[in-house]
Write a protein that holds these residues in place. Structure first.
Motif, PDB file in Angstrom:
ATOM      1  N   ILE A  35       0.724  -1.052  -0.201  1.00 38.96           N
ATOM      2  CA  ILE A  35       0.321  -0.385  -0.117  1.00 38.96           C
ATOM      3  C   ILE A  35       0.737   1.550  -0.013  1.00 38.96           C
ATOM      4  O   ILE A  35       0.616   2.159  -1.133  1.00 38.96           O
ATOM      5  CB  ILE A  35      -1.005  -0.251   1.549  1.00 38.96           C
ATOM      6  N   GLY A  36       1.920   1.103   1.058  1.00 41.78           N
ATOM      7  CA  GLY A  36       2.828   2.492   1.075  1.00 41.78           C
ATOM      8  C   GLY A  36       3.104   2.518  -0.150  1.00 41.78           C
ATOM      9  O   GLY A  36       3.718   3.791  -0.807  1.00 41.78           O
ATOM     10  N   GLY A  37       3.915   1.116  -1.550  1.00 34.62           N
ATOM     11  CA  GLY A  37       4.593   1.650  -2.755  1.00 34.62           C
ATOM     12  C   GLY A  37       3.753   2.304  -3.485  1.00 34.62           C
ATOM     13  O   GLY A  37       4.094   3.427  -4.784  1.00 34.62           O
ATOM     14  N   ALA A  38       2.526   1.702  -4.015  1.00 31.81           N
ATOM     15  CA  ALA A  38       1.411   2.384  -4.526  1.00 31.81           C
ATOM     16  C   ALA A  38       0.832   3.895  -4.099  1.00 31.81           C
ATOM     17  O   ALA A  38       0.265   4.409  -4.927  1.00 31.81           O
ATOM     18  CB  ALA A  38       0.184   1.625  -4.581  1.00 31.81           C
ATOM     19  N   ALA A  39       1.081   4.697  -2.870  1.00 29.40           N
ATOM     20  CA  ALA A  39       0.977   5.403  -2.681  1.00 29.40           C
ATOM     21  C   ALA A  39       2.256   7.096  -2.725  1.00 29.40           C
ATOM     22  O   ALA A  39       1.665   8.048  -3.846  1.00 29.40           O
ATOM     23  CB  ALA A  39       0.089   5.656  -1.139  1.00 29.40           C
ATOM     24  N   VAL A  40       3.474   6.064  -3.138  1.00 31.45           N
ATOM     25  CA  VAL A  40       4.499   6.268  -3.812  1.00 31.45           C
ATOM     26  C   VAL A  40       4.207   6.715  -5.374  1.00 31.45           C
ATOM     27  O   VAL A  40       4.861   8.206  -5.351  1.00 31.45           O
ATOM     28  CB  VAL A  40       5.633   5.992  -3.198  1.00 31.45           C
ATOM     29  N   LEU A  41       3.881   5.819  -5.105  1.00 31.69           N
ATOM     30  CA  LEU A  41       3.544   5.744  -7.110  1.00 31.69           C
ATOM     31  C   LEU A  41       3.121   6.816  -7.817  1.00 31.69           C
ATOM     32  O   LEU A  41       2.566   7.676  -8.472  1.00 31.69           O
ATOM     33  CB  LEU A  41       3.437   3.933  -7.736  1.00 31.69           C
ATOM     34  N   LEU A  42       1.693   6.783  -6.970  1.00 34.56           N
ATOM     35  CA  LEU A  42       0.599   7.700  -7.113  1.00 34.56           C
ATOM     36  C   LEU A  42       1.280   9.572  -7.379  1.00 34.56           C
ATOM     37  O   LEU A  42       1.054  10.219  -7.959  1.00 34.56           O
ATOM     38  CB  LEU A  42      -0.660   7.312  -6.401  1.00 34.56           C
ATOM     39  N   VAL A  43       1.923   9.280  -6.063  1.00 32.94           N
ATOM     40  CA  VAL A  43       2.295  10.630  -5.545  1.00 32.94           C
ATOM     41  C   VAL A  43       2.826  11.459  -6.837  1.00 32.94           C
ATOM     42  O   VAL A  43       2.910  12.299  -7.751  1.00 32.94           O
ATOM     43  CB  VAL A  43       2.738  10.909  -4.434  1.00 32.94           C
ATOM     44  N   VAL A  44       4.151  10.663  -7.437  1.00 35.62           N
ATOM     45  CA  VAL A  44       5.242   9.963  -8.526  1.00 35.62           C
ATOM     46  C   VAL A  44       4.437  10.715  -9.302  1.00 35.62           C
ATOM     47  O   VAL A  44       4.702  11.567 -10.352  1.00 35.62           O
ATOM     48  CB  VAL A  44       5.741   9.147  -8.288  1.00 35.62           C
ATOM     49  N   ILE A  45       3.203  10.050  -9.549  1.00 34.36           N
ATOM     50  CA  ILE A  45       2.689  10.204 -10.899  1.00 34.36           C
ATOM     51  C   ILE A  45       2.075  11.798 -10.968  1.00 34.36           C
ATOM     52  O   ILE A  45       1.909  12.787 -11.875  1.00 34.36           O
ATOM     53  CB  ILE A  45       1.800   9.397 -11.492  1.00 34.36           C
ATOM     54  N   VAL A  46       1.295  12.480 -10.091  1.00 37.55           N
ATOM     55  CA  VAL A  46       0.472  13.434 -10.251  1.00 37.55           C
ATOM     56  C   VAL A  46       1.192  14.065 -10.107  1.00 37.55           C
ATOM     57  O   VAL A  46       1.273  14.964 -10.804  1.00 37.55           O
ATOM     58  CB  VAL A  46      -0.094  13.400  -8.727  1.00 37.55           C
TER      59      VAL A  46
END
Length: 53
Positions: A35-46
């Motif tokens: 979940i943490g990795g997915a959140a970081v990936l989402l922030v990077v994409i945004v």
């Protein structure tokens, strides 16, 4: 009596506990890490999307 005498019953009991312990349960994936990795990936994409626009 020698000072370093070991109790054979204690050793046997410890061995039986070790033998009856069984195999360790299979490890499960670390959900928090996923979940943490997915959140970081989402922030990077945004952030990248905001910089491109």
């Amino acid at each position: 009596m020698p000072k370093n005498e070991q109790d054979p019953a204690g050793s046997t009991q410890q061995f039986r506990a070790f033998a009856n312990r069984g195999d360790a349960p299979p490890s499960r994936p670390n959900t928090g890490l996923i979940i943490g990795g997915a959140a970081v990936l989402l922030v990077v994409i945004v952030v990248v999307a905001l910089l491109v626009v």
